[in-house]
Design a protein around this motif. Structure first.
Motif, short mmCIF file in Angstrom:
data_model
loop_
_atom_site.label_atom_id
_atom_site.label_comp_id
_atom_site.label_asym_id
_atom_site.label_seq_id
_atom_site.Cartn_x
_atom_site.Cartn_y
_atom_site.Cartn_z
N MET A 289 0.99 -1.13 -0.09
CA MET A 289 0.25 -0.44 -0.09
C MET A 289 0.91 1.13 0.29
O MET A 289 -0.26 2.40 0.29
N GLY A 290 1.96 0.95 0.04
CA GLY A 290 3.22 2.29 0.45
C GLY A 290 3.16 2.91 1.11
O GLY A 290 3.15 3.04 2.02
N GLU A 291 2.84 4.73 1.04
CA GLU A 291 2.58 5.04 2.03
C GLU A 291 2.14 5.83 2.64
O GLU A 291 1.53 6.13 3.57
N SER A 292 0.39 4.92 2.00
CA SER A 292 -1.04 4.62 3.01
C SER A 292 -1.55 4.17 3.92
O SER A 292 -1.37 3.46 4.06
N LYS A 293 -2.04 5.61 4.55
CA LYS A 293 -2.53 4.59 5.93
C LYS A 293 -3.30 4.40 6.15
O LYS A 293 -4.33 4.47 4.70
N LEU A 294 -3.97 3.39 6.57
CA LEU A 294 -5.23 2.14 6.76
C LEU A 294 -6.01 3.02 8.12
O LEU A 294 -5.69 2.87 9.09
N TYR A 295 -7.39 3.38 7.53
CA TYR A 295 -7.94 3.11 8.41
C TYR A 295 -9.14 2.90 8.73
O TYR A 295 -9.69 2.30 7.82
N PHE A 296 -9.68 2.11 10.04
CA PHE A 296 -11.16 1.71 10.19
C PHE A 296 -11.65 1.92 11.83
O PHE A 296 -10.44 1.69 12.58
N VAL A 297 -12.98 1.30 11.88
CA VAL A 297 -13.37 1.27 12.79
C VAL A 297 -12.87 -0.11 13.89
O VAL A 297 -12.88 -0.07 14.94
N ALA A 298 -13.22 -1.05 13.36
CA ALA A 298 -13.48 -2.44 13.75
C ALA A 298 -12.73 -3.89 13.54
O ALA A 298 -11.89 -3.50 12.19
N ASN A 299 -12.53 -4.34 14.11
CA ASN A 299 -10.82 -5.63 13.98
C ASN A 299 -12.19 -6.67 13.34
O ASN A 299 -13.53 -6.91 13.94
N TYR A 300 -11.95 -7.19 12.69
CA TYR A 300 -12.53 -8.37 11.91
C TYR A 300 -12.85 -9.55 12.93
O TYR A 300 -11.72 -10.13 13.50
N ASN A 301 -14.11 -10.36 13.07
CA ASN A 301 -14.80 -11.15 14.15
C ASN A 301 -15.79 -11.26 13.86
O ASN A 301 -16.49 -11.28 12.94
N PRO A 302 -15.82 -12.49 14.38
CA PRO A 302 -17.10 -13.24 14.48
C PRO A 302 -18.34 -12.01 14.05
O PRO A 302 -19.70 -12.48 13.18
N GLN A 303 -18.65 -11.09 14.67
CA GLN A 303 -19.98 -10.45 14.61
C GLN A 303 -20.15 -9.64 13.19
O GLN A 303 -20.74 -9.94 12.69
N SER A 304 -18.40 -9.26 13.42
CA SER A 304 -18.60 -8.00 12.42
C SER A 304 -18.98 -9.09 11.13
O SER A 304 -18.89 -8.39 9.82
N ALA A 305 -18.18 -10.12 10.39
CA ALA A 305 -18.27 -11.70 9.81
C ALA A 305 -19.84 -11.12 9.03
O ALA A 305 -20.16 -11.91 8.27
N ARG A 306 -20.43 -11.69 10.41
CA ARG A 306 -22.25 -12.26 10.28
C ARG A 306 -22.53 -10.00 9.69
O ARG A 306 -23.10 -10.33 8.27
N ILE A 307 -22.04 -8.78 9.89
CA ILE A 307 -22.10 -8.08 9.48
C ILE A 307 -22.04 -7.62 7.49
O ILE A 307 -22.78 -7.51 6.65
N ILE A 308 -21.06 -8.05 7.66
CA ILE A 308 -20.54 -7.79 5.67
C ILE A 308 -21.21 -9.05 5.32
O ILE A 308 -21.53 -8.13 4.45
N LEU A 309 -21.29 -9.71 6.17
CA LEU A 309 -21.99 -10.84 4.64
C LEU A 309 -23.93 -10.32 4.35
O LEU A 309 -23.98 -10.87 3.36
#
Length: 180
Positions: free
Chosen positions: A1-21
């Motif tokens: 990704m080079g110099e770009s920072k990565l921003y996100f709110v939550a770690n991937y876990n079973p709950q976030s997996a259900r939301i994304i799916l």
């Protein structure tokens, strides 16, 4: 990704997996809006942390045409359009510019390891010949697991001489969120 920072709110876990799916595969509007709010929140944080000027341009990692056909809609475009609306509520002018497209056939990434994903995506994205979006460019995806999709998207943009300000996702695997 080079110099770009990565921003996100939550770690991937079973709950976030259900939301994304539910958002991605079922078109669950509540979950789509939740992902969009998370991504918008990350953009707002990146803007405040880096004193980045506005307006904001959002570029997405594209879904495969097969996935779009199977779902009957373009999930990431739907999320991106909602992000633009969420940013407007915060008086942040934003545009959605789907300039990256899939230029070769790829395998489904879900069963591939990091090395396989990188090989699978090598040279897979290109940038449409179009007007370069103005403002600070944020490359977004709903989830970062190995980073292969984001790296390939950043490569395609760099080849088109388009620089990105930051990478934004709703959740990520094995990384530390800058947002608490």
């Amino acid at each position: 990704m080079g110099e770009s920072k990565l921003y996100f709110v939550a770690n991937y876990n079973p709950q976030s997996a259900r939301i994304i799916l539910a958002a991605k595969e079922d078109g669950n509007v509540f979950c789509i809006n939740l992902l969009a709010r998370c991504i918008a929140r990350s953009i707002i944080f990146a803007l405040s942390e880096s004193f980045i000027a506005q307006p904001v341009a959002i570029i997405t990692i594209p879904s495969s045409p097969a996935a779009i056909r199977r779902r009957g809609r373009d999930h990431i475009s739907q999320v991106a359009k909602q992000v633009v609306k969420n940013l407007a509520v915060e008086n942040i002018p934003a545009t959605y510019s789907p300039v990256i497209y899939l230029s070769k056939n790829i395998k489904d990434q879900s069963k591939l390891n990091s090395r396989q994903r990188t090989q699978n995506l090598s040279g897979a994205f290109s940038v449409k010949n179009c007007e370069i979006p103005s403002g600070d460019l944020f490359l977004i995806d709903d989830l970062v697991t190995t980073g292969a999709s984001i790296q390939e998207g950043a490569r395609a943009l760099a080849n088109a001489k388009i620089g990105i300000t930051a990478v934004i996702t709703a959740c990520a695997v094995g990384r530390n969120s800058l947002i608490r």
